[in-house]
Scaffold this active site. Structure first.
Site, PDB file in Angstrom:
ATOM      1  N   ASP A 104       0.800  -1.293   0.177  1.00 44.80           N
ATOM      2  CA  ASP A 104      -0.067   0.129  -0.280  1.00 44.80           C
ATOM      3  C   ASP A 104       0.511   1.208  -0.305  1.00 44.80           C
ATOM      4  O   ASP A 104       0.995   1.404  -0.938  1.00 44.80           O
ATOM      5  CB  ASP A 104      -1.066  -0.277   1.097  1.00 44.80           C
ATOM      6  CG  ASP A 104      -2.333   1.198   1.281  1.00 44.80           C
ATOM      7  OD1 ASP A 104      -3.313   0.628   0.397  1.00 44.80           O
ATOM      8  OD2 ASP A 104      -1.579   1.950   2.199  1.00 44.80           O
ATOM      9  N   ARG A 105       0.780   2.143   1.118  1.00 46.59           N
ATOM     10  CA  ARG A 105       1.511   3.161   1.239  1.00 46.59           C
ATOM     11  C   ARG A 105       2.909   3.084   1.161  1.00 46.59           C
ATOM     12  O   ARG A 105       3.714   4.189   0.505  1.00 46.59           O
ATOM     13  CB  ARG A 105       0.902   3.966   1.997  1.00 46.59           C
ATOM     14  CG  ARG A 105      -0.447   4.278   2.415  1.00 46.59           C
ATOM     15  CD  ARG A 105      -1.007   5.400   1.109  1.00 46.59           C
ATOM     16  NE  ARG A 105      -0.684   6.152   0.673  1.00 46.59           N
ATOM     17  CZ  ARG A 105      -0.529   7.314  -0.248  1.00 46.59           C
ATOM     18  NH1 ARG A 105      -1.909   6.040  -0.729  1.00 46.59           N
ATOM     19  NH2 ARG A 105      -0.469   8.128  -0.465  1.00 46.59           N
ATOM     20  N   ARG A 108       4.346   2.639  -2.330  1.00 43.36           N
ATOM     21  CA  ARG A 108       4.582   3.661  -3.339  1.00 43.36           C
ATOM     22  C   ARG A 108       5.926   4.372  -2.893  1.00 43.36           C
ATOM     23  O   ARG A 108       6.486   4.764  -3.652  1.00 43.36           O
ATOM     24  CB  ARG A 108       3.292   5.480  -2.581  1.00 43.36           C
ATOM     25  CG  ARG A 108       2.166   4.085  -3.188  1.00 43.36           C
ATOM     26  CD  ARG A 108       0.862   5.193  -2.787  1.00 43.36           C
ATOM     27  NE  ARG A 108      -0.554   4.338  -3.063  1.00 43.36           N
ATOM     28  CZ  ARG A 108      -0.255   3.104  -4.732  1.00 43.36           C
ATOM     29  NH1 ARG A 108      -0.089   3.719  -5.618  1.00 43.36           N
ATOM     30  NH2 ARG A 108      -2.249   2.965  -5.110  1.00 43.36           N
ATOM     31  N   HIS A 149     -11.332   7.493  -0.578  1.00 38.96           N
ATOM     32  CA  HIS A 149     -10.643   7.826   0.734  1.00 38.96           C
ATOM     33  C   HIS A 149      -9.565   8.743   0.689  1.00 38.96           C
ATOM     34  O   HIS A 149      -9.118   9.678   0.942  1.00 38.96           O
ATOM     35  CB  HIS A 149     -10.171   6.586   1.627  1.00 38.96           C
ATOM     36  CG  HIS A 149      -9.669   5.794   1.390  1.00 38.96           C
ATOM     37  ND1 HIS A 149      -9.491   4.605   0.574  1.00 38.96           N
ATOM     38  CD2 HIS A 149      -7.918   5.543   1.398  1.00 38.96           C
ATOM     39  CE1 HIS A 149      -8.751   4.249   0.322  1.00 38.96           C
ATOM     40  NE2 HIS A 149      -7.685   4.282   0.686  1.00 38.96           N
ATOM     41  N   TRP A 150      -9.125   8.077  -0.660  1.00 34.54           N
ATOM     42  CA  TRP A 150      -8.386   8.523  -1.951  1.00 34.54           C
ATOM     43  C   TRP A 150      -8.313  10.571  -2.107  1.00 34.54           C
ATOM     44  O   TRP A 150      -7.785  11.200  -2.169  1.00 34.54           O
ATOM     45  CB  TRP A 150      -7.401   7.791  -3.698  1.00 34.54           C
ATOM     46  CG  TRP A 150      -6.661   6.796  -2.896  1.00 34.54           C
ATOM     47  CD1 TRP A 150      -6.959   5.380  -1.929  1.00 34.54           C
ATOM     48  CD2 TRP A 150      -5.975   6.372  -4.048  1.00 34.54           C
ATOM     49  NE1 TRP A 150      -5.366   5.527  -2.402  1.00 34.54           N
ATOM     50  CE2 TRP A 150      -4.996   5.416  -3.419  1.00 34.54           C
ATOM     51  CE3 TRP A 150      -5.340   7.628  -5.813  1.00 34.54           C
ATOM     52  CZ2 TRP A 150      -4.134   4.907  -4.420  1.00 34.54           C
ATOM     53  CZ3 TRP A 150      -5.036   6.733  -6.526  1.00 34.54           C
ATOM     54  CH2 TRP A 150      -3.905   5.517  -5.833  1.00 34.54           C
ATOM     55  N   TYR A 211      -1.113  12.018   1.596  1.00 33.02           N
ATOM     56  CA  TYR A 211      -1.788  11.063  -0.010  1.00 33.02           C
ATOM     57  C   TYR A 211      -2.269  12.601  -0.011  1.00 33.02           C
ATOM     58  O   TYR A 211      -2.403  12.526  -1.080  1.00 33.02           O
ATOM     59  CB  TYR A 211      -3.247  11.060   1.038  1.00 33.02           C
ATOM     60  CG  TYR A 211      -3.588   9.999   1.408  1.00 33.02           C
ATOM     61  CD1 TYR A 211      -4.523   8.540   0.340  1.00 33.02           C
ATOM     62  CD2 TYR A 211      -3.235   8.990   1.816  1.00 33.02           C
ATOM     63  CE1 TYR A 211      -4.550   7.369   0.767  1.00 33.02           C
ATOM     64  CE2 TYR A 211      -3.299   7.731   2.871  1.00 33.02           C
ATOM     65  CZ  TYR A 211      -4.287   6.824   1.445  1.00 33.02           C
ATOM     66  OH  TYR A 211      -3.962   5.610   1.991  1.00 33.02           O
ATOM     67  N   HIS A 270      -7.146  -6.485   0.167  1.00 30.81           N
ATOM     68  CA  HIS A 270      -6.005  -5.153  -0.025  1.00 30.81           C
ATOM     69  C   HIS A 270      -5.536  -6.021   0.797  1.00 30.81           C
ATOM     70  O   HIS A 270      -4.029  -6.032   0.825  1.00 30.81           O
ATOM     71  CB  HIS A 270      -7.165  -4.088   0.399  1.00 30.81           C
ATOM     72  CG  HIS A 270      -5.597  -2.629   0.971  1.00 30.81           C
ATOM     73  ND1 HIS A 270      -5.245  -3.080  -0.141  1.00 30.81           N
ATOM     74  CD2 HIS A 270      -5.697  -2.500   1.330  1.00 30.81           C
ATOM     75  CE1 HIS A 270      -3.931  -1.402  -0.228  1.00 30.81           C
ATOM     76  NE2 HIS A 270      -4.691  -1.397   0.782  1.00 30.81           N
TER      77      HIS A 270
END
Length: 292
Positions: A104-105, A108, A149-150, A211, A270
């Site tokens: 997930d984050r 990135r 939520h993004w 984000y 997820h």
């Protein structure tokens, strides 16, 4: 959780990262996602530590790690800044080159880490993401509904912070439970770690900044890369019951950004490291073996 691991709080120059480390062998860095902490790795880290020197920090802004002030351009939460933290952390722990497993984050951050510090990253495995820029580029109504939520978290401060801060535990339980498996994947000790982190208003603020950075400065950094691609071997795994499977061709998108890509979906949603740890370990074994 992590009974045989050592906890650390190490200064990276900008602030201290909290986390755990354990095992021996080649170094393997584990990076968590939103809205979690290093605790998300509790089901697979012990097995990985049998062959690797495992390091699992809380990212800047999350858990018990430092939470720098926000900047107008969101640069203090750019994936470039987060990646630099991790290079410094691994150096302090004696690891100049390492493999990365990230969700997930954290995945990135790992993508930027593999671009900016290619000489450091031997192998990279990412869980349930496609590249950030390309996901925004290819967003359609189905994905927007799934990943609503993004688009909330990137709204200007303090709007989302106030909404989440009104009931942070309710927010977190709703966010975690909105996956295909509901709340079933989350062991109580890990869940309590996530809830404790989000009780801190600075975690709420910092995670929104993460984000906001992704939608702005991180895309600018991606655009500035030009034709530069991730050079190390890349394993892409995603949940067959998740939004990546439903709305994107993950392998095709990663092949726009990396040179050596392989992967597939796993039977889960997820939160793969908590939903299907055995299947995940089965995929990691052959991929990480050459690094071992």
């Amino acid at each position: 959780m992590f009974d045989d691991f050592e906890r650390f709080d190490l200064d990276t120059g900008d602030g201290a990262l909290h986390g755990v480390r354990g095992g021996s062998g080649p170094a393997l860095l584990l990076l968590h996602g939103y809205p979690q902490t290093h605790a998300m790795w509790h089901r697979i880290a012990p097995a990985l530590a049998e062959r690797f020197s495992v390091v699992a920090p809380d990212l800047r802004g999350y858990g018990r790690s430092f939470k720098p002030p926000s900047e107008a351009d969101h640069s203090s939460y750019s994936k470039r800044a987060m990646a630099q933290d991790l290079v410094r952390l691994m150096e302090r722990l004696g690891h100049s080159r390492f493999a990365v497993l990230a969700h997930d984050r954290g995945a990135r951050v790992a993508h930027r880490l593999a671009l900016d510090h290619a000489e450091r990253v031997a192998r990279l495995a990412v869980l349930d993401i496609a590249p950030t820029r390309e996901m925004y580029r290819d967003t359609g109504p189905g994905f927007a509904r799934s990943y609503w939520h993004w688009f909330l978290l990137i709204q200007p401060a303090p709007f989302p912070e106030r909404l989440i801060g009104a009931d942070p535990q309710g927010w977190l339980r709703h966010k975690l439970g909105s996956g295909s498996a509901g709340m079933a994947p989350f062991a109580e000790p890990a869940l309590q770690d996530y809830l404790s982190a989000f009780a801190d208003p600075h975690t709420v603020r910092a995670s929104c900044e993460d984000y906001r950075a992704a939608a702005t400065i991180d895309i600018a950094h991606d655009d500035a890369d030009g034709e530069r691609r991730v050079a190390c071997p890349l394993l892409v795994l995603w949940g067959a019951q998740g939004a990546i499977e439903a709305h994107f061709d993950a392998l095709a998108l990663w092949r726009e950004r990396a040179s050596d890509v392989r992967g597939r979906s796993l039977e889960g949603g997820h939160y793969l490291a908590e939903e299907c740890p055995e299947a995940l370990l089965d995929e990691l074994e052959p991929f990480l073996q050459p690094w071992h």
